[in-house]
Design a protein around this motif. Sequence first.
Motif, PDB file in Angstrom:
ATOM      1  N   ALA A  43      -5.146   6.470  -0.036  1.00 52.03           N
ATOM      2  CA  ALA A  43      -4.411   6.430  -1.160  1.00 52.03           C
ATOM      3  C   ALA A  43      -2.951   5.781  -0.081  1.00 52.03           C
ATOM      4  CB  ALA A  43      -4.760   7.585  -0.675  1.00 52.03           C
ATOM      5  N   PRO A  44      -2.099   5.362  -1.356  1.00 50.40           N
ATOM      6  CA  PRO A  44      -0.053   4.906  -0.903  1.00 50.40           C
ATOM      7  C   PRO A  44      -0.143   6.313  -0.492  1.00 50.40           C
ATOM      8  CG  PRO A  44      -0.970   4.220  -3.297  1.00 50.40           C
ATOM      9  CD  PRO A  44      -2.268   4.928  -2.891  1.00 50.40           C
ATOM     10  N   ALA A  45       1.209   5.923   0.832  1.00 53.82           N
ATOM     11  CA  ALA A  45       1.796   6.768   1.250  1.00 53.82           C
ATOM     12  C   ALA A  45       2.807   6.880   0.481  1.00 53.82           C
ATOM     13  CB  ALA A  45       1.866   6.623   2.941  1.00 53.82           C
ATOM     14  N   ALA A  46       3.714   8.252   0.966  1.00 47.52           N
ATOM     15  CA  ALA A  46       4.956   8.412   0.115  1.00 47.52           C
ATOM     16  C   ALA A  46       5.713   7.279   0.683  1.00 47.52           C
ATOM     17  CB  ALA A  46       5.435   9.540   0.234  1.00 47.52           C
ATOM     18  N   LYS A  94       2.282  -0.301  -2.947  1.00 49.49           N
ATOM     19  CA  LYS A  94       0.365   0.622  -2.795  1.00 49.49           C
ATOM     20  C   LYS A  94       0.071   0.565  -1.065  1.00 49.49           C
ATOM     21  CE  LYS A  94      -2.932  -0.437  -5.387  1.00 49.49           C
ATOM     22  NZ  LYS A  94      -3.824  -1.026  -6.403  1.00 49.49           N
ATOM     23  N   CYS A  95       0.908   0.798  -0.372  1.00 46.29           N
ATOM     24  CA  CYS A  95       1.061   0.292   0.965  1.00 46.29           C
ATOM     25  C   CYS A  95       0.234   1.839   1.627  1.00 46.29           C
ATOM     26  CB  CYS A  95       2.110   0.234   2.081  1.00 46.29           C
ATOM     27  SG  CYS A  95       3.164  -1.455   1.697  1.00 46.29           S
ATOM     28  N   GLY A 115      -1.513   2.704  10.716  1.00 44.21           N
ATOM     29  CA  GLY A 115      -1.448   1.372  10.728  1.00 44.21           C
ATOM     30  C   GLY A 115      -0.828   1.358   8.992  1.00 44.21           C
ATOM     31  N   LEU A 116       0.121   0.220   8.611  1.00 40.23           N
ATOM     32  CA  LEU A 116       0.539  -0.285   7.712  1.00 40.23           C
ATOM     33  C   LEU A 116      -0.583  -0.929   7.084  1.00 40.23           C
ATOM     34  CD1 LEU A 116       2.504  -0.213   5.236  1.00 40.23           C
ATOM     35  CD2 LEU A 116       3.443  -1.707   6.385  1.00 40.23           C
ATOM     36  N   THR A 117      -1.012  -0.823   6.022  1.00 38.55           N
ATOM     37  CA  THR A 117      -2.246  -1.643   5.175  1.00 38.55           C
ATOM     38  C   THR A 117      -1.593  -1.095   3.446  1.00 38.55           C
ATOM     39  OG1 THR A 117      -3.621  -0.848   6.524  1.00 38.55           O
ATOM     40  CG2 THR A 117      -4.687  -1.756   4.459  1.00 38.55           C
ATOM     41  N   CYS A 118      -1.604  -2.643   3.610  1.00 33.48           N
ATOM     42  CA  CYS A 118      -0.646  -3.027   1.385  1.00 33.48           C
ATOM     43  C   CYS A 118      -1.529  -3.855   1.152  1.00 33.48           C
ATOM     44  CB  CYS A 118       0.788  -3.209   2.016  1.00 33.48           C
ATOM     45  SG  CYS A 118       1.787  -2.611   2.789  1.00 33.48           S
ATOM     46  N   PRO A 119      -1.836  -3.048   0.297  1.00 31.47           N
ATOM     47  CA  PRO A 119      -3.504  -4.274  -0.331  1.00 31.47           C
ATOM     48  C   PRO A 119      -2.838  -5.185  -1.055  1.00 31.47           C
ATOM     49  CG  PRO A 119      -4.029  -1.783  -1.187  1.00 31.47           C
ATOM     50  CD  PRO A 119      -2.103  -2.229  -0.287  1.00 31.47           C
ATOM     51  N   THR A 120      -1.509  -5.211  -1.882  1.00 28.65           N
ATOM     52  CA  THR A 120      -0.896  -6.680  -2.902  1.00 28.65           C
ATOM     53  C   THR A 120      -0.164  -7.459  -1.772  1.00 28.65           C
ATOM     54  OG1 THR A 120       0.923  -4.794  -2.773  1.00 28.65           O
ATOM     55  CG2 THR A 120      -0.953  -5.187  -4.796  1.00 28.65           C
ATOM     56  N   ILE A 121       0.024  -7.437  -0.846  1.00 32.31           N
ATOM     57  CA  ILE A 121       0.716  -7.863   0.360  1.00 32.31           C
ATOM     58  C   ILE A 121      -1.072  -8.544   1.173  1.00 32.31           C
ATOM     59  CG2 ILE A 121       2.533  -8.560   2.438  1.00 32.31           C
ATOM     60  CD1 ILE A 121       3.981  -5.953   1.289  1.00 32.31           C
TER      61      ILE A 121
END
Length: 135
Positions: A73-76, A90-91, A114-120
């Motif tokens: 789920a995306p973080a705040a 949507k990171c 760990g930062l994970t951004c589906p769209t990036i």
Amino acid sequence: MIRPFGLLGSLLLMSCANAHVSLNDDSGQCVFDKDTQHIALQLKTPCSLVKVNDDGRYFYQYNNVKVYIVAGAPAALDELKRWQVKAIDKCSLQSQAVFITDGKMTASTVRDKGLTCPTIGLDEKVYRHFLNNKQ
């Protein structure tokens, strides 16, 4: 309750990369589906398949192993202050890999913080890291 946009978006996203792979989180749990196989992930929903940088794929192939990464789920946004990301990215701070080897699926442990951004998307080294640490 069915969330048509989330499921439809996931299915549409996947149809370009691999017609036999999809994500389903309608049950409140993130489930990775391939053909008739299903593997439940330990991610908070909604989950998203992560693209490989900007090349349009959603997996890396290493010999006979395909590695997919799924974001939780995306973080705040206040949790993501140290990165220059937007809500639309949507990171998430949690991700998990799915490995498909000779048609069989297995999952990694969850990677937290760990930062994970589906769209990036992610760099190949992250996919390789998951594979090198495969249980």
